[in-house]
Structure formats: structure tokens, C-alpha cells
Design an enzyme around this catalytic site. Structure first.
Site, mmCIF file in Angstrom:
data_model
loop_
_atom_site.group_PDB
_atom_site.id
_atom_site.type_symbol
_atom_site.label_atom_id
_atom_site.label_comp_id
_atom_site.label_asym_id
_atom_site.label_seq_id
_atom_site.Cartn_x
_atom_site.Cartn_y
_atom_site.Cartn_z
ATOM 1 C CB SER A 268 -0.822 -0.094 1.240
ATOM 2 O OG SER A 268 -0.526 0.762 2.111
ATOM 3 C CE LYS A 269 -3.043 6.446 -0.737
ATOM 4 N NZ LYS A 269 -3.941 7.261 -1.813
ATOM 5 N NE ARG A 270 -2.792 6.457 4.078
ATOM 6 C CZ ARG A 270 -3.811 6.351 3.172
ATOM 7 N NH1 ARG A 270 -4.265 4.823 2.804
ATOM 8 N NH2 ARG A 270 -4.562 7.558 2.658
ATOM 9 C CG ASP A 271 5.025 -0.861 2.979
ATOM 10 O OD1 ASP A 271 4.363 -2.059 3.437
ATOM 11 O OD2 ASP A 271 6.212 -0.971 3.115
ATOM 12 C CE1 TYR A 291 1.281 8.022 1.392
ATOM 13 C CE2 TYR A 291 0.582 10.299 0.326
ATOM 14 C CZ TYR A 291 0.226 8.757 0.930
ATOM 15 O OH TYR A 291 -1.076 8.588 1.640
#
Ligand code: GLU
Length: 506
Positions: A268-271, A291
Site C-alpha cells: 500500500s502507499k502507506r507501507d 509521501y
């Protein structure tokens, strides 16, 4: 005759392009280059409610930084199929005629259901224990659409400008078969497929209709996209078929998912693995989230795309470090895996390290000079070049160099306590003062000669501890080869440092 290879990357400008999107763009690019074809950037902005300012510009800049530039499309020059933004194409009326053709052929219909009515339908189906409630060949019979209403009623509603959508009429129980270059033959029963909306009430086409029309009109030969689109592919096949375009449709290739480092689900982009998920810094003005990018973290674009190319693909041998030209040469969809590819943060850093090591000291110095400048550090290019030679083995990134060797630029004010506690004794001050005097008398200040001087001093003064000398001149216990370090810092600086250090020791 085989079609000319024309592929497209077709992101929706709903946010920054994350690394999964970059990989999709990359595989399209590699395939186009391999076959001397075209790579097109099409912006799929039909969902105006999800449009994010700056996203389009971000996509263009990211592709440029990665060196995977389309040769046609938004931000990269017009070709014969302009415009390349779907909202502009919609304004030209490109999609409506296809929707009309489907309606005229009895393969699409008007649906007038309101949000509340759709909601009520979902609730009804859930109450009846239907697993995946959807608008389909069964449920549409209970809804307000041009299949259930009389022709007169439909006309009246349309004439009155009643809000409506156009839906695909999916048959009840038909086998839909299609071929995917990566997955082979896929067979799905049409009862799994819902009556997808093709035109929305604002007249905008949905992705499903728009991308098909554009792929046909732009003469796309292969539609290469993420696995998340595989479930929609059967509906797409029906649309091509009903438009009489099944023989002209692009070949399909659905790329495997990129998985989290632990393999448990989609990346996920929040990894939280500590590495960026975006190629460039991205600030989402809607959510206020920011990010960090690969570029800003000090990655080289070559390292980033080399790593991405191997996420789900292999060259058929055990090569890992490959130039873009080598990757293009070896690239085929046959060697793209079906199963998900695990993202490996350590390996990703390793890739950068390999590219760093390929650079010569002059190149590294040219990269480091502006970084030093930004930190207010003044140093001459010759010194910095030699510094790069000494420090590069320890680093993964150019932006680590300064921190790894800060003592090359600033004399230490403190000294590693642990080393001193272990090694400094009541005789040390006398011994290292004598060493200092010997060094002071030395005029041939090269690493080789200093090595000899130390050997001679050890024989005379008793064992000279290299690590202690290192701590006295740099403050820290580790670093590049000691004699190289002394040679680079120069006699004058070393004398100053030894004098200060010895003045601080008991
Ligand atoms: N607009 C779609 C996306 O955002 C494109 C899918 C496709 O390539 O067909 O991923």
C-alpha cells in the site's frame, strides 16, 4: 499482418503515481522499445469527482525522472490521435456514438434508478443472502430501466431530462473466454459480471467504455495494466464483441500485484517498510498527507527502474544489475510471473549501492559538491573527489557520504569514549605525543609512506594502536583506511587535530 506495437499507460489523475503505477508504465515502455513501437500517455480523467490538482503534472514529471518517457500523449507531444485526455475527448463526442451503437444493437440500456432505489436494491439482495449484490440480468428486472419500462415511458423520461445512466446488458449465463498473455486462457461465466455503467448521468463515459473506445481509436495493440483490472476484463470483452470489434481489440496482459515485504497482501502507499512508495515527493492536498519520493531519498532512477523491472519479471538468467538497454533487449511478457511479486526494501537499497559503485570518483564528487554546499560546507573539488574514493564503499546513497565522513570536513570536538576507556592508559599520552613529533618531522605525506612511518614508530615506541590514532584525529572508531585518511587530511590538519586531542587526554 501483425499490428504495429502501440501501448499506453493510462493513469487516472486521482493522486500521485505510486511505484506500482510506475512499474505498469515501465513494462509498457520496455515492450514498446523492444518492438520499436509507440508508448502513449493517456490521462483517464472521466471521474471528475476524484480529480486531484497536480496529479497529472506529477505523473509526467515522474515518468521523465524515471527515464521512461512516452513518445506520444499528454505532456509528451501530440500524435495523430490527440487529444489524450479523456475529458477533452468526451467534449468532442467521441464516446457517445459508441454508447448509442450499443443501445441501438440492444446491448445497452437506459437506467433511471436513483441512489435511494439502488440502495434499497442492495439491501433487499443482502437480506435475501445474495453474496455479491449487483445490478445484473436478474436484479435489473426489478429496477427502473428501459428493459422494464414501456417505450413510451422511457421516451417521456428522456425527453423530460430525467437523470439516467447507460448500462451494459450482460447476458445471463454465458461463458466468456479470453486470452491474457501472462495468465493464458481465462474463462468466466457472465453471471459473475454486473451490468456495468457505460455512460454516467453527467454524460461522462466510465472507464469501462472510455478505455475501450480509446484503445480502438488509438490503435492500441496491447493493453498492459495491473491485475486489479482482471475482474473487469470479461465485461470489456463483451463490449468489444457487441461493438463488432473483438478482432481489433488489443491483446491483454495483466501484471501481477506488488506485495508487501512480508508477502501478506498488496503493497500500500502507506507501507511502513521505511522506503518510499512514490517516485517523487508527493503531497496530497485533499488528505494533507505527504509521501517521500525515491528521487528525494537519494535513489538513482536507473537503480529504481532496474529494481522495478525485476518485480514480477526476470531475464531468464540470473542477471540482476542490468542497464535499461539490456532490460529492453531481454524483455518479454512470457517471463512475467502470474503470482504477486514481493517488494524487498533491503534489496532495493542494494540496487542503489550497485549503481553508486559503478560511478567513478569524479562523477560522485560532482554529485556531492551541491549537497555539501547546501550544508554550508566549503571544500575543493580535488579533496571531495578523493573523499568520495575513500567513503563510497560504506554508502548506499550519495546523500549519506557527508554524514559517514563528517570528520573530513570538521575537526572532532569529542572522542569515542568506549575506545578510550578500553585502550587509553597512563603511558598513552607519552607514546602518542612521540608519534605526533615523528609525524611532524615527516615531509613525505603519502598513505604509503605514512604506513612505513607507523611501522618504524611501532618498533621504537611499542605497539601503536591504529584505532586510537583514528579516534584522536576523527573522533570516531571506524572509517576508511587510516593512512588514506591521514594522507587526505594533510599534515597541517593532522598536527592540529593531534595537538587538540592530546591536550584533552590525561
Ligand atoms: N485508468 C485506469 C487506471 O487508473 C487504467 C487501466 C487500464 O490500463 O486499462 O489504472
Amino acid at each position: 499482418m501483425e499490428k504495429r506495437v502501440r501501448v499506453r499507460f493510462a493513469p487516472s489523475p486521482t493522486g500521485g503515481l505510486h511505484m506500482g503505477g510506475v512499474r505498469t508504465a515501465l513494462f509498457n515502455y520496455l515492450f514498446a522499445k523492444k518492438h520499436g513501437g509507440d508508448f502513449i500517455l493517456r490521462i483517464e480523467d472521466t471521474d471528475q469527482t476524484r480529480y486531484v490538482n497536480g496529479a497529472e503534472e506529477y505523473i509526467v514529471n515522474a515518468l521523465k525522472w524515471c527515464g521512461i518517457e512516452p513518445n506520444e500523449g499528454v505532456g509528451f507531444g501530440d500524435g495523430p490521435h490527440k487529444p489524450y485526455r479523456q475529458s477533452e475527448r468526451k467534449a468532442l463526442g467521441i464516446y457517445k456514438k459508441y454508447a448509442d451503437q450499443l443501445i441501438a444493437g440492444g446491448h445497452a440500456y437506459y437506467a433511471f434508478d436513483t441512489e435511494e432505489e439502488l440502495d434499497a436494491m442492495r439491501k433487499r439482495l443482502e437480506a435475501a443472502k445474495v453474496v455479491a449484490p449487483q445490478y445484473n440480468s436478474v436484479s435489473r428486472q426489478t429496477m427502473r430501466n428501459s428493459l422494464t419500462l414501456s417505450e413510451d415511458e422511457v421516451k417521456k423520461l428522456l425527453d423530460a431530462g430525467t437523470p439516467h445512466v447507460v448500462r451494459l446488458k450482460v447476458p445471463r449465463n454465458e461463458e466468456i473466454r479470453f486470452h491474457d498473455i501472462i495468465r493464458g486462457w481465462v474463462v468466466v461465466n457472465s453471471s459473475q459480471v454486473d451490468d456495468k455503467v457505460l455512460l454516467k448521468s453527467d454524460g461522462m463515459p466510465t472507464y469501462h467504455l472510455a478505455h475501450i473506445v480509446d484503445d480502438i481509436e488509438m490503435q492500441i495493440s496491447h493493453a498492459v495494466r495491473g491485475e486489479e483490472w482482471l475482474p473487469s476484463a470479461p465485461a470489456h470483452i463483451l463490449i468489444y464483441r457487441y461493438l463488432g470489434l473483438e478482432n481489433d481489440m488489443p491483446k491483454l496482459a495483466h501484471l501481477p500485484l506488488i506485495l508487501r515485504p512480508d508477502g501478506q497482501g498488496k503493497l500500500s502507499k502507506r507501507d511502513k517498510s521505511g522506503l518510499p512508495m512514490f517516485p517523487l515527493n508527493w503531497f496530497d492536498e485533499r488528505t494533507g498527507e505527504s509521501y517521500v519520493g525515491y528521487r528525494e531519498s537519494g535513489f538513482y532512477p536507473e537503480a529504481f527502474i532496474n529494481m522495478l523491472a525485476l518485480l514480477g519479471w526476470n531475464p531468464g538468467d540470473n542477471r540482476e544489475i542490468m542497464t535499461k538497454a539490456e532490460i529492453i533487449e531481454a524483455f518479454t511478457f512470457e517471463r512475467v510471473n502470474k503470482s504477486g511479486a514481493k517488494f524487498d526494501p533491503e534489496k532495493t537499497k542494494w540496487f542503489n549501492q550497485q549503481y553508486l559503485r559503478q560511478r567513478n570518483d569524479n562523477e560522485l564528487a560532482a554529485e556531492l559538491m551541491p549537497i555539501l554546499e547546501s550544508k554550508g560546507v566549503k571544500a575543493d573539488l580535488k579533496f571531495v573527489t578523493e573523499f568520495c574514493r575513500l567513503i563510497k564503499e560504506k554508502a548506499h546513497f550519495i546523500n549519506e557520504f557527508y554524514d559517514l565522513g563528517v570528520y573530513f570536513f570538521t575537526a572532532p570536538a569529542s572522542f569515542d569514549e568506549k575506545v578510550l576507556a578500553k585502550k587509553w592508559n597512563e603511558n598513552s599520552k607519552a607514546t602518542y605525543s612521540k608519534l605526533r613529533d615523528k609525524l611532524n618531522g615527516e615531509n613525505n605525506w603519502t598513505a604509503d609512506n605514512l604506513h612505513h612511518v607507523f611501522e618504524a614508530a611501532s618498533a621504537e615506541l611499542g605497539k601503536i594502536d591504529m584505532q586510537l590514532v583514528r579516534v584522536l584525529v576523527s573522533g570516531v572508531a571506524g572509517g576508511p583506511q587510516l593512512f588514506d585518511m591521514l594522507a587526505l587530511l594533510g599534515k597541517e590538519e593532522i598536527m592540529k587535530r593531534l595537538d587538540y586531542a592530546l591536550s584533552q587526554m590525561k
